[in-house]
Scaffold this motif. Structure first.
Motif, PDB file in Angstrom:
ATOM      1  N   THR A 109       0.895  -1.170  -0.104  1.00  0.00           N
ATOM      2  CA  THR A 109      -0.101   0.112  -0.106  1.00  0.00           C
ATOM      3  C   THR A 109       0.777   1.299  -0.205  1.00  0.00           C
ATOM      4  O   THR A 109       0.245   2.349  -0.103  1.00  0.00           O
ATOM      5  CB  THR A 109      -0.893  -0.117   1.261  1.00  0.00           C
ATOM      6  OG1 THR A 109      -0.368  -0.207   2.494  1.00  0.00           O
ATOM      7  CG2 THR A 109      -1.861  -1.011   1.057  1.00  0.00           C
ATOM      8  N   LYS A 110       2.270   1.330   0.023  1.00  0.00           N
ATOM      9  CA  LYS A 110       3.113   2.283   0.218  1.00  0.00           C
ATOM     10  C   LYS A 110       4.294   2.155  -0.467  1.00  0.00           C
ATOM     11  O   LYS A 110       5.044   0.954  -0.280  1.00  0.00           O
ATOM     12  CB  LYS A 110       3.295   2.635   1.557  1.00  0.00           C
ATOM     13  CG  LYS A 110       3.887   3.967   1.972  1.00  0.00           C
ATOM     14  CD  LYS A 110       3.802   4.102   3.379  1.00  0.00           C
ATOM     15  CE  LYS A 110       4.943   5.364   3.921  1.00  0.00           C
ATOM     16  NZ  LYS A 110       5.510   4.796   5.107  1.00  0.00           N
ATOM     17  N   ALA A 111       4.662   3.086  -1.265  1.00  0.00           N
ATOM     18  CA  ALA A 111       6.160   2.657  -2.126  1.00  0.00           C
ATOM     19  C   ALA A 111       7.243   2.946  -1.114  1.00  0.00           C
ATOM     20  O   ALA A 111       7.075   3.665  -0.043  1.00  0.00           O
ATOM     21  CB  ALA A 111       6.145   3.990  -3.226  1.00  0.00           C
ATOM     22  N   GLY A 112       8.021   2.167  -1.481  1.00  0.00           N
ATOM     23  CA  GLY A 112       9.461   2.310  -0.776  1.00  0.00           C
ATOM     24  C   GLY A 112      10.113   1.056  -0.815  1.00  0.00           C
ATOM     25  O   GLY A 112       9.916   0.256  -1.500  1.00  0.00           O
ATOM     26  N   SER A 113      11.088   0.895   0.154  1.00  0.00           N
ATOM     27  CA  SER A 113      12.225  -0.467   0.224  1.00  0.00           C
ATOM     28  C   SER A 113      12.102  -1.028   1.598  1.00  0.00           C
ATOM     29  O   SER A 113      12.058  -0.172   2.521  1.00  0.00           O
ATOM     30  CB  SER A 113      13.440   0.248  -0.150  1.00  0.00           C
ATOM     31  OG  SER A 113      14.229  -0.707  -0.684  1.00  0.00           O
ATOM     32  N   TYR A 114      11.560  -2.268   1.386  1.00  0.00           N
ATOM     33  CA  TYR A 114      11.462  -2.818   2.568  1.00  0.00           C
ATOM     34  C   TYR A 114      12.269  -4.272   2.867  1.00  0.00           C
ATOM     35  O   TYR A 114      12.344  -5.082   1.872  1.00  0.00           O
ATOM     36  CB  TYR A 114      10.090  -3.341   2.735  1.00  0.00           C
ATOM     37  CG  TYR A 114       9.039  -2.193   2.484  1.00  0.00           C
ATOM     38  CD1 TYR A 114       8.647  -1.157   3.465  1.00  0.00           C
ATOM     39  CD2 TYR A 114       8.367  -1.609   1.299  1.00  0.00           C
ATOM     40  CE1 TYR A 114       8.090  -0.057   3.302  1.00  0.00           C
ATOM     41  CE2 TYR A 114       7.542  -0.784   1.123  1.00  0.00           C
ATOM     42  CZ  TYR A 114       7.316   0.188   1.977  1.00  0.00           C
ATOM     43  OH  TYR A 114       6.840   1.300   2.120  1.00  0.00           O
ATOM     44  N   PRO A 115      12.997  -4.315   3.831  1.00  0.00           N
ATOM     45  CA  PRO A 115      13.749  -5.440   3.881  1.00  0.00           C
ATOM     46  C   PRO A 115      13.228  -6.743   4.278  1.00  0.00           C
ATOM     47  O   PRO A 115      12.061  -6.692   4.814  1.00  0.00           O
ATOM     48  CB  PRO A 115      14.865  -4.855   5.174  1.00  0.00           C
ATOM     49  CG  PRO A 115      14.163  -4.032   5.745  1.00  0.00           C
ATOM     50  CD  PRO A 115      13.132  -3.360   4.933  1.00  0.00           C
ATOM     51  N   MET A 116      13.729  -7.843   3.612  1.00  0.00           N
ATOM     52  CA  MET A 116      13.256  -9.119   3.817  1.00  0.00           C
ATOM     53  C   MET A 116      14.501  -9.801   4.165  1.00  0.00           C
ATOM     54  O   MET A 116      15.441  -9.672   3.964  1.00  0.00           O
ATOM     55  CB  MET A 116      12.506  -9.865   2.491  1.00  0.00           C
ATOM     56  CG  MET A 116      13.225  -9.947   1.273  1.00  0.00           C
ATOM     57  SD  MET A 116      12.632 -10.669   0.073  1.00  0.00           S
ATOM     58  CE  MET A 116      13.819 -10.845  -1.209  1.00  0.00           C
ATOM     59  N   TYR A 117      14.151 -10.911   5.324  1.00  0.00           N
ATOM     60  CA  TYR A 117      15.256 -11.693   5.649  1.00  0.00           C
ATOM     61  C   TYR A 117      14.919 -12.865   6.356  1.00  0.00           C
ATOM     62  O   TYR A 117      13.660 -13.177   6.820  1.00  0.00           O
ATOM     63  CB  TYR A 117      16.137 -10.893   6.719  1.00  0.00           C
ATOM     64  CG  TYR A 117      15.336 -10.229   7.942  1.00  0.00           C
ATOM     65  CD1 TYR A 117      14.599  -9.190   7.680  1.00  0.00           C
ATOM     66  CD2 TYR A 117      15.352 -11.048   8.786  1.00  0.00           C
ATOM     67  CE1 TYR A 117      13.827  -8.399   8.840  1.00  0.00           C
ATOM     68  CE2 TYR A 117      14.653 -10.686  10.001  1.00  0.00           C
ATOM     69  CZ  TYR A 117      13.865  -9.139   9.844  1.00  0.00           C
ATOM     70  OH  TYR A 117      13.021  -8.778  10.948  1.00  0.00           O
ATOM     71  N   CYS A 118      15.778 -13.777   6.734  1.00  0.00           N
ATOM     72  CA  CYS A 118      15.640 -14.913   7.519  1.00  0.00           C
ATOM     73  C   CYS A 118      16.305 -14.672   8.845  1.00  0.00           C
ATOM     74  O   CYS A 118      17.346 -14.255   8.944  1.00  0.00           O
ATOM     75  CB  CYS A 118      16.491 -16.089   6.774  1.00  0.00           C
ATOM     76  SG  CYS A 118      16.596 -17.688   7.843  1.00  0.00           S
ATOM     77  N   ASP A 119      15.219 -15.152   9.715  1.00  0.00           N
ATOM     78  CA  ASP A 119      15.677 -14.485  11.069  1.00  0.00           C
ATOM     79  C   ASP A 119      16.272 -15.651  11.867  1.00  0.00           C
ATOM     80  O   ASP A 119      16.511 -15.763  13.208  1.00  0.00           O
ATOM     81  CB  ASP A 119      14.720 -13.899  11.838  1.00  0.00           C
ATOM     82  CG  ASP A 119      13.782 -14.762  12.305  1.00  0.00           C
ATOM     83  OD1 ASP A 119      13.524 -15.937  12.013  1.00  0.00           O
ATOM     84  OD2 ASP A 119      12.729 -14.137  13.345  1.00  0.00           O
TER      85      ASP A 119
END
Ligand SMILES: [Cu+2]
Length: 141
Positions: A109-119
């Motif tokens: 719903t919002k433009a931007g850069s979002y981290p994805m990762y394995c925790d």
């Protein structure tokens, strides 16, 4: 004098290298997938987790268009998951990766850069994220 000029030239080349690697917005080591919008209006993305990486590790999706993210892992022994913690953008999940694909549905719903990762992390060893098991979801207009 000639030696100094050579040295300066070498420094200049070294300084210019990172800029070259940035061409097209893809950093070294990045595998980019720009999701197409299918005929039914869904952006479908397949993501695979391994030891210790995601492929692709840079996913570009359109804002306000539903996403179907199919995730699985290609390795057997080491447990992996996929975490995105961006509720402000409508992307908020944490799922253990299995050999069988699982489908995650969300609409950014919002433009931007979002981290994805394995925790995942084993004892005192570096976390999987520190070992390179991370990436980014870029939401664009
Ligand atoms: Cu992992």
């Amino acid at each position: 004098m000639k030696r100094i000029v050579m040295f300066a030239a070498a420094l200049f080349v070294l300084a210019a290298l990172p800029a070259l690697g940035d061409e097209g917005g893809e950093k070294p080591g990045q595998t980019t997938f720009r999701a197409p919008v299918d005929a039914d209006g869904v952006q479908r993305v397949e993501l695979v987790g391994g030891d210790y990486f995601f492929r692709p590790n840079r996913i570009i999706v359109r804002v306000n268009v539903p996403v179907e993210l199919r995730v699985r892992k290609e390795t057997v022994l080491v447990p992996h998951d996929l975490v995105v913690n961006a509720p402000e953008a409508g992307i908020d999940f944490k799922i253990d990766l299995e050999r069988e694909p699982a489908v995650i549905r969300f609409t950014p719903t919002k433009a931007g850069s979002y981290p994805m990762y394995c925790d995942k992390k084993l004892l005192f060893f570096p976390s999987h994220r520190e070992k390179g098991m991370e990436g980014v979801i870029e939401v664009v207009e």
